[in-house]
Design a protein around this motif. Structure first.
Motif, PDB file in Angstrom:
ATOM      1  N   GLU A 158     -32.324  -3.531 -16.309  1.00  0.00           N
ATOM      2  CA  GLU A 158     -32.732  -4.834 -16.840  1.00  0.00           C
ATOM      3  C   GLU A 158     -31.640  -5.455 -17.710  1.00  0.00           C
ATOM      4  N   LEU A 159     -30.644  -4.656 -18.085  1.00  0.00           N
ATOM      5  CA  LEU A 159     -29.547  -5.169 -18.905  1.00  0.00           C
ATOM      6  C   LEU A 159     -28.425  -5.767 -18.053  1.00  0.00           C
ATOM      7  N   LEU A 160     -28.494  -5.574 -16.742  1.00  0.00           N
ATOM      8  CA  LEU A 160     -27.460  -6.111 -15.869  1.00  0.00           C
ATOM      9  C   LEU A 160     -27.654  -7.613 -15.683  1.00  0.00           C
ATOM     10  N   PRO A 161     -26.560  -8.382 -15.608  1.00  0.00           N
ATOM     11  CA  PRO A 161     -26.676  -9.845 -15.501  1.00  0.00           C
ATOM     12  C   PRO A 161     -27.201 -10.276 -14.138  1.00  0.00           C
ATOM     13  N   ASP A 162     -27.866 -11.399 -14.102  1.00  0.00           N
ATOM     14  CA  ASP A 162     -28.468 -11.911 -12.866  1.00  0.00           C
ATOM     15  C   ASP A 162     -27.421 -12.344 -11.848  1.00  0.00           C
ATOM     16  N   GLU A 163     -26.225 -12.730 -12.310  1.00  0.00           N
ATOM     17  CA  GLU A 163     -25.250 -13.297 -11.374  1.00  0.00           C
ATOM     18  C   GLU A 163     -24.513 -12.250 -10.549  1.00  0.00           C
ATOM     19  N   LEU A 164     -24.808 -10.981 -10.751  1.00  0.00           N
ATOM     20  CA  LEU A 164     -24.146  -9.953  -9.955  1.00  0.00           C
ATOM     21  C   LEU A 164     -24.478 -10.097  -8.477  1.00  0.00           C
ATOM     22  N   THR A 165     -23.517  -9.777  -7.616  1.00  0.00           N
ATOM     23  CA  THR A 165     -23.807  -9.736  -6.186  1.00  0.00           C
ATOM     24  C   THR A 165     -24.721  -8.547  -5.907  1.00  0.00           C
ATOM     25  N   ALA A 166     -25.357  -8.576  -4.758  1.00  0.00           N
ATOM     26  CA  ALA A 166     -26.278  -7.499  -4.392  1.00  0.00           C
ATOM     27  C   ALA A 166     -25.549  -6.159  -4.336  1.00  0.00           C
ATOM     28  N   GLU A 167     -24.305  -6.162  -3.845  1.00  0.00           N
ATOM     29  CA  GLU A 167     -23.567  -4.900  -3.729  1.00  0.00           C
ATOM     30  C   GLU A 167     -23.217  -4.320  -5.089  1.00  0.00           C
ATOM     31  N   LEU A 168     -22.744  -5.158  -6.011  1.00  0.00           N
ATOM     32  CA  LEU A 168     -22.437  -4.666  -7.348  1.00  0.00           C
ATOM     33  C   LEU A 168     -23.692  -4.151  -8.043  1.00  0.00           C
ATOM     34  N   ARG A 169     -24.775  -4.882  -7.910  1.00  0.00           N
ATOM     35  CA  ARG A 169     -26.022  -4.467  -8.561  1.00  0.00           C
ATOM     36  C   ARG A 169     -26.493  -3.118  -8.016  1.00  0.00           C
ATOM     37  N   ARG A 170     -26.452  -2.949  -6.694  1.00  0.00           N
ATOM     38  CA  ARG A 170     -26.876  -1.677  -6.106  1.00  0.00           C
ATOM     39  C   ARG A 170     -26.008  -0.531  -6.614  1.00  0.00           C
ATOM     40  N   GLY A 171     -24.704  -0.777  -6.682  1.00  0.00           N
ATOM     41  CA  GLY A 171     -23.801   0.265  -7.162  1.00  0.00           C
ATOM     42  C   GLY A 171     -24.078   0.651  -8.603  1.00  0.00           C
ATOM     43  N   PHE A 172     -24.246  -0.356  -9.465  1.00  0.00           N
ATOM     44  CA  PHE A 172     -24.515  -0.082 -10.873  1.00  0.00           C
ATOM     45  C   PHE A 172     -25.863   0.629 -11.052  1.00  0.00           C
ATOM     46  N   GLU A 173     -26.877   0.167 -10.327  1.00  0.00           N
ATOM     47  CA  GLU A 173     -28.199   0.777 -10.467  1.00  0.00           C
ATOM     48  C   GLU A 173     -28.184   2.224  -9.970  1.00  0.00           C
ATOM     49  N   SER A 174     -27.462   2.494  -8.890  1.00  0.00           N
ATOM     50  CA  SER A 174     -27.365   3.864  -8.397  1.00  0.00           C
ATOM     51  C   SER A 174     -26.719   4.773  -9.433  1.00  0.00           C
ATOM     52  N   TYR A 175     -25.695   4.250 -10.093  1.00  0.00           N
ATOM     53  CA  TYR A 175     -25.015   5.047 -11.113  1.00  0.00           C
ATOM     54  C   TYR A 175     -25.925   5.294 -12.317  1.00  0.00           C
ATOM     55  N   LEU A 176     -26.625   4.263 -12.747  1.00  0.00           N
ATOM     56  CA  LEU A 176     -27.542   4.433 -13.883  1.00  0.00           C
ATOM     57  C   LEU A 176     -28.650   5.423 -13.539  1.00  0.00           C
ATOM     58  N   ASN A 177     -29.129   5.393 -12.298  1.00  0.00           N
ATOM     59  CA  ASN A 177     -30.146   6.361 -11.880  1.00  0.00           C
ATOM     60  C   ASN A 177     -29.603   7.775 -11.908  1.00  0.00           C
ATOM     61  N   SER A 178     -28.350   7.935 -11.493  1.00  0.00           N
ATOM     62  CA  SER A 178     -27.769   9.280 -11.508  1.00  0.00           C
ATOM     63  C   SER A 178     -27.621   9.795 -12.939  1.00  0.00           C
ATOM     64  N   LEU A 179     -27.304   8.891 -13.862  1.00  0.00           N
ATOM     65  CA  LEU A 179     -27.196   9.301 -15.267  1.00  0.00           C
ATOM     66  C   LEU A 179     -28.538   9.768 -15.804  1.00  0.00           C
ATOM     67  N   ARG A 180     -29.593   9.126 -15.330  1.00  0.00           N
ATOM     68  CA  ARG A 180     -30.922   9.458 -15.847  1.00  0.00           C
ATOM     69  C   ARG A 180     -31.494  10.702 -15.186  1.00  0.00           C
ATOM     70  N   PHE A 181     -31.461  10.738 -13.853  1.00  0.00           N
ATOM     71  CA  PHE A 181     -32.181  11.780 -13.137  1.00  0.00           C
ATOM     72  C   PHE A 181     -31.333  13.002 -12.814  1.00  0.00           C
ATOM     73  N   GLU A 182     -30.017  12.841 -12.728  1.00  0.00           N
ATOM     74  CA  GLU A 182     -29.158  13.977 -12.401  1.00  0.00           C
ATOM     75  C   GLU A 182     -28.493  14.564 -13.641  1.00  0.00           C
ATOM     76  N   ARG A 183     -28.014  13.693 -14.517  1.00  0.00           N
ATOM     77  CA  ARG A 183     -27.350  14.186 -15.718  1.00  0.00           C
ATOM     78  C   ARG A 183     -28.291  14.282 -16.905  1.00  0.00           C
ATOM     79  N   GLY A 184     -29.439  13.620 -16.819  1.00  0.00           N
ATOM     80  CA  GLY A 184     -30.442  13.738 -17.875  1.00  0.00           C
ATOM     81  C   GLY A 184     -30.034  13.131 -19.196  1.00  0.00           C
TER      82      GLY A 184
END
Length: 316
Positions: free
Chosen positions: A7-33
């Protein structure tokens, strides 16, 4: 399930950048804890990076180059962030790109060899006019590779083109009579850039005298429309073009590290030192934001200080 931090990511991001950032944030949460606070910190750093990329017309991870990450590091120096925050922001970028490569979200890791810029080294290195002319002189000659090298080097310095833009230029993008070339920058953004008589003469010699022979070697019945060709008659690669610049720098015995981007730095610096308006230089470089172009005003200010210090009788 909500993606924490997204929710902190800006709205103007392209779909590809947003997917990449969200995937990384998910890995920080669920894989690295990591804790929620840590994830939020990463999200804010990625949001800042994503906003800058968008302003530069970069919407795909494959478009990010090492020079892009280096330019972002310079941007951070002028952002007003504290040194520790700047260092953390660049670490977040480097770790993200490492993740993107490991997950096949990007073809390369453009940040792998980028170090945080030092306070005393924030200005891009520009060559002097004598150094530029020394490099151009190394390509004097009648051999096909010399004529091609002269055309490429002259065009890079005359237009400030990125190496990807130069090798991506087609014959149809070139108007030798008018001295204009159409360049396609990051995100496919198009701009028209003028060039002078020296570049026109060098490129004209390449197009009329050498290129037809190389085009005839292409295996396809219709040769590529690329301006610059290799010995096989196909489009010159970025790596080969970079090697041409490197060879010229070595032949000219220039001590400083020289890359195609050095020509771009020199183009902008010499224009500003000659009195060009910064908005015009911004347009010629294809910068989405004048903030990026302002880096070169600092180069000119440094030159003015040096001239003043060595020339004024009461400067010391």
């Amino acid at each position: 399930m909500a993606r924490h931090g997204a929710e902190l990511l800006p709205d103007e991001l392209t779909a590809e950048l947003r997917r990449g950032f969200e995937s990384y944030l998910n890995s920080l949460r669920f894989e690295r804890g990591l804790s929620m606070n840590s994830i939020d910190a990463y999200a804010r750093d990625l949001a800042r990076y994503g906003t800058w990329l968008t302003g530069e017309g970069i919407g795909r991870l494959g478009e990010v180059e090492r020079s892009s990450v280096e330019a972002y590091g310079l941007h951070l120096l002028d952002s007003g962030l504290a040194p520790r925050s700047r260092a953390r922001a660049l670490v977040a970028v480097r770790r993200f790109h490492t993740f993107a490569l490991s997950e096949n979200l990007a073809p390369t890791d453009p940040a792998s060899e980028v170090s945080p810029p030092q306070e005393g080294l924030r200005l891009p290195k520009a060559l002097s006019l004598d150094e530029i002319e020394a490099m151009l002189a190394t390509a004097e000659g009648e051999e096909p590779v010399q004529i091609r090298a002269k055309a490429l080097l002259e065009l890079l310095y005359a237009t400030g083109a990125r190496i990807s833009e130069a090798v991506g230029t087609d014959l149809d993008d070139l108007d030798l009579d008018s001295g204009l070339v159409r360049l396609y920058g990051k995100g496919g953004k198009e701009r028209i850039v003028p060039f002078g008589s020296h570049a026109a003469q060098a490129v004209g010699a390449w197009v009329s005298r050498v290129r037809p022979g190389m085009a005839a070697k292409a295996k396809s019945s219709a040769p590529a429309g690329a301006l610059f060709l290799n010995a096989r008659g196909t489009r010159l690669s970025r790596v080969s073009a970079w090697q041409i610049v490197k060879n010229a720098a070595e032949a000219a015995t220039i001590d400083a590290e020289v890359s195609p981007h050095t020509f771009r730095h020199s183009f902008a610096t010499h224009l500003l030192e000659g009195g060009a308006d910064i908005r015009v230089v911004q347009e010629l470089l294809g910068h989405a934001s004048v903030t990026t172009t302002q880096i070169y005003t600092k180069v000119s200010e440094e030159t003015l200080r040096e001239v003043y210090a060595t020339s004024h009788p009461r400067a010391r």
